[in-house]
Design a protein around this motif. Structure first.
Motif, PDB file in Angstrom:
ATOM      1  N   GLU A  19       0.844  -1.190   0.000  1.00 25.19           N
ATOM      2  CA  GLU A  19       0.000   0.000   0.000  1.00 25.19           C
ATOM      3  C   GLU A  19       0.882   1.243   0.000  1.00 25.19           C
ATOM      4  O   GLU A  19       1.769   1.390   0.853  1.00 25.19           O
ATOM      5  CB  GLU A  19      -0.908   0.004   1.234  1.00 25.19           C
ATOM      6  N   THR A  20       0.660   2.112  -0.971  1.00 28.24           N
ATOM      7  CA  THR A  20       1.475   3.317  -1.118  1.00 28.24           C
ATOM      8  C   THR A  20       0.569   4.512  -1.421  1.00 28.24           C
ATOM      9  O   THR A  20      -0.600   4.356  -1.777  1.00 28.24           O
ATOM     10  CB  THR A  20       2.491   3.161  -2.266  1.00 28.24           C
ATOM     11  N   LEU A 146      12.232 -11.168   4.309  1.00 30.61           N
ATOM     12  CA  LEU A 146      11.860 -10.817   2.946  1.00 30.61           C
ATOM     13  C   LEU A 146      10.969  -9.578   2.922  1.00 30.61           C
ATOM     14  O   LEU A 146      11.088  -8.746   2.006  1.00 30.61           O
ATOM     15  CB  LEU A 146      11.176 -11.993   2.263  1.00 30.61           C
ATOM     16  N   VAL A 147      10.095  -9.414   3.900  1.00 27.42           N
ATOM     17  CA  VAL A 147       9.301  -8.181   4.000  1.00 27.42           C
ATOM     18  C   VAL A 147      10.222  -6.969   4.119  1.00 27.42           C
ATOM     19  O   VAL A 147      10.025  -5.947   3.449  1.00 27.42           O
ATOM     20  CB  VAL A 147       8.331  -8.252   5.196  1.00 27.42           C
ATOM     21  N   ASP A 148      11.243  -7.084   4.959  1.00 30.07           N
ATOM     22  CA  ASP A 148      12.211  -5.981   5.094  1.00 30.07           C
ATOM     23  C   ASP A 148      12.900  -5.690   3.766  1.00 30.07           C
ATOM     24  O   ASP A 148      13.122  -4.526   3.400  1.00 30.07           O
ATOM     25  CB  ASP A 148      13.266  -6.332   6.147  1.00 30.07           C
ATOM     26  N   VAL A 163       3.064   0.469   3.398  1.00 29.25           N
ATOM     27  CA  VAL A 163       2.793  -0.757   4.144  1.00 29.25           C
ATOM     28  C   VAL A 163       3.085  -1.934   3.231  1.00 29.25           C
ATOM     29  O   VAL A 163       2.559  -2.010   2.123  1.00 29.25           O
ATOM     30  CB  VAL A 163       1.326  -0.834   4.630  1.00 29.25           C
ATOM     31  N   VAL A 164       3.936  -2.851   3.694  1.00 27.45           N
ATOM     32  CA  VAL A 164       4.207  -4.107   2.993  1.00 27.45           C
ATOM     33  C   VAL A 164       3.675  -5.225   3.863  1.00 27.45           C
ATOM     34  O   VAL A 164       4.142  -5.428   4.988  1.00 27.45           O
ATOM     35  CB  VAL A 164       5.714  -4.293   2.731  1.00 27.45           C
ATOM     36  N   GLY A 174       6.073   5.178   8.235  1.00 34.44           N
ATOM     37  CA  GLY A 174       5.079   6.218   8.417  1.00 34.44           C
ATOM     38  C   GLY A 174       3.969   5.648   9.268  1.00 34.44           C
ATOM     39  O   GLY A 174       4.186   4.809  10.138  1.00 34.44           O
ATOM     40  N   GLY A 175       2.767   6.095   9.017  1.00 35.20           N
ATOM     41  CA  GLY A 175       1.656   5.514   9.767  1.00 35.20           C
ATOM     42  C   GLY A 175       0.839   6.593  10.436  1.00 35.20           C
ATOM     43  O   GLY A 175       0.905   7.764  10.049  1.00 35.20           O
ATOM     44  N   PRO A 176       0.076   6.241  11.439  1.00 33.98           N
ATOM     45  CA  PRO A 176      -0.055   4.897  12.012  1.00 33.98           C
ATOM     46  C   PRO A 176      -1.030   4.014  11.241  1.00 33.98           C
ATOM     47  O   PRO A 176      -1.871   4.514  10.505  1.00 33.98           O
ATOM     48  CB  PRO A 176      -0.598   5.193  13.420  1.00 33.98           C
ATOM     49  N   GLN A 177      -0.892   2.688  11.432  1.00 34.97           N
ATOM     50  CA  GLN A 177      -1.801   1.712  10.856  1.00 34.97           C
ATOM     51  C   GLN A 177      -2.429   0.898  11.982  1.00 34.97           C
ATOM     52  O   GLN A 177      -1.717   0.364  12.837  1.00 34.97           O
ATOM     53  CB  GLN A 177      -1.056   0.764   9.905  1.00 34.97           C
ATOM     54  N   ARG A 178      -3.763   0.793  12.001  1.00 29.64           N
ATOM     55  CA  ARG A 178      -4.444  -0.044  12.981  1.00 29.64           C
ATOM     56  C   ARG A 178      -4.645  -1.432  12.383  1.00 29.64           C
ATOM     57  O   ARG A 178      -5.162  -1.575  11.275  1.00 29.64           O
ATOM     58  CB  ARG A 178      -5.786   0.571  13.389  1.00 29.64           C
ATOM     59  N   VAL A 179      -4.221  -2.435  13.131  1.00 29.49           N
ATOM     60  CA  VAL A 179      -4.215  -3.808  12.632  1.00 29.49           C
ATOM     61  C   VAL A 179      -4.981  -4.680  13.611  1.00 29.49           C
ATOM     62  O   VAL A 179      -4.741  -4.638  14.828  1.00 29.49           O
ATOM     63  CB  VAL A 179      -2.777  -4.335  12.473  1.00 29.49           C
ATOM     64  N   GLY A 180      -5.888  -5.482  13.091  1.00 26.66           N
ATOM     65  CA  GLY A 180      -6.621  -6.420  13.926  1.00 26.66           C
ATOM     66  C   GLY A 180      -5.804  -7.665  14.221  1.00 26.66           C
ATOM     67  O   GLY A 180      -5.047  -8.144  13.370  1.00 26.66           O
ATOM     68  N   LEU A 181      -5.958  -8.204  15.428  1.00 25.09           N
ATOM     69  CA  LEU A 181      -5.291  -9.439  15.835  1.00 25.09           C
ATOM     70  C   LEU A 181      -6.306 -10.578  15.676  1.00 25.09           C
ATOM     71  O   LEU A 181      -7.203 -10.753  16.498  1.00 25.09           O
ATOM     72  CB  LEU A 181      -4.811  -9.339  17.284  1.00 25.09           C
TER      73      LEU A 181
END
Length: 287
Positions: A19-20, A146-148, A163-164, A174-181
């Motif tokens: 996501e860019t 690999l993500v890095d 975001v990768v 950057g961010g912030p990103q809210r992520v569900g667990l």
């Protein structure tokens, strides 16, 4: 909210999303594809033409791949912290339980990984040596690494927040990103949410890559048996490789101490549904 560009593709057996702020040019996508192919051609134990497959057949010494020292140094720390439960020679143990190159899912019984793996696998900045044929498996931290690398590859083209996400292992710039667990027993539910800014979040769960009678991809290398006490882990760290390694370590005793030493926040769920978290965790948990 400004609309963002999302690039989706399949690689290394999972779905990726990048996501860019602006659409990525074709040359950047080609660069990412080449980076992933190079990594897979070295480290995939599912490819008969990979370097680790050749070392499993023949052993020997080869020029060190660019990522060998970083990954194996981290592996050594995780192995010490978990008293050998995490071991890069667990590949044959996984294959014998059915998680093999052909995805046979045919269980041939538990086989402990060699406890003396440091006597078999040697590495430096210049050389990787496997002194007897043995199957290296970097699954404990390889996808994070690999993500890095993909994030690094995109740096010349991705402006602003990035975001990768590789099937739930993600890095945020950057961010912030809210992520569900995601709840390991019900993927339609979440046990909480966490905000990630300029960091990486990696997750592991025993409901993913599961087969047969209670078998899954998280084995205790000392016994060749799947772990039972912990069913899901999440770790936030400065790099996806470290977060991925911490998430693996958290299935075992010693994992919380390693995460603390690495400065990683974490959450994990036990098999009886209890949720544990690090003192510094900022996750909002739905308890």
């Amino acid at each position: 909210m400004t609309e963002r560009s999302v690039w989706r593709f399949d690689a290394i057996g999972t779905v990726w999303e990048v996501e860019t702020r602006h659409p990525l040019p074709e040359e950047s996508r080609d660069a990412v594809a080449a980076r992933i192919e190079d990594f897979d051609a070295i480290w995939s134990r599912f490819r008969p033409d990979s370097l680790v497959a050749r070392l499993a057949r023949e052993g020997g010494a080869v020029p060190a791949p660019a990522d060998a020292a970083a990954m194996l140094d981290a592996y050594a720390e995780v192995s010490r912290a978990t008293d050998g439960a995490v071991n890069p020679l667990v590949g044959e143990s996984l294959a014998r339980r059915g998680y093999d190159a052909t995805y046979s899912f045919a269980d041939r019984g538990p086989t402990p990984a060699p406890a003396d793996w440091r006597a078999i696998v040697h590495w430096s900045d210049t050389t990787l040596e496997v002194r007897a044929p043995a199957l290296l498996d970097v699954g404990a931290l390889g996808k994070g690494r690999l993500v890095d690398l993909v994030l690094e590859t995109l740096a010349p083209w991705a402006q602003g927040d990035v975001v990768v996400d590789a099937g739930g292992d993600l890095a945020v710039r950057g961010g912030p990103q809210r992520v569900g667990l995601e709840h390991p027993y019900d993927p339609r539910r979440a046990i909480g949410v966490v905000e990630v800014t300029d960091a990486a979040l990696c997750a592991s769960a025993t409901n993913r890559r599961a087969w047969g009678d209670g078998l899954h991809h998280v084995l205790d290398a000392r016994t060749g048996e799947p772990v039972r006490a912990i069913v899901a882990t999440w770790a936030i760290g400065p790099t996806a490789m470290r977060a991925d390694a911490a998430a693996t370590a958290l299935f075992f005793d010693g994992g919380p101490a390693l995460a603390h030493d690495w400065g990683a926040e974490w959450v994990r769920m036990t098999s009886d549904g209890r949720v544990e978290w690090s003192p510094d965790s900022k996750a909002e948990l739905f308890t």
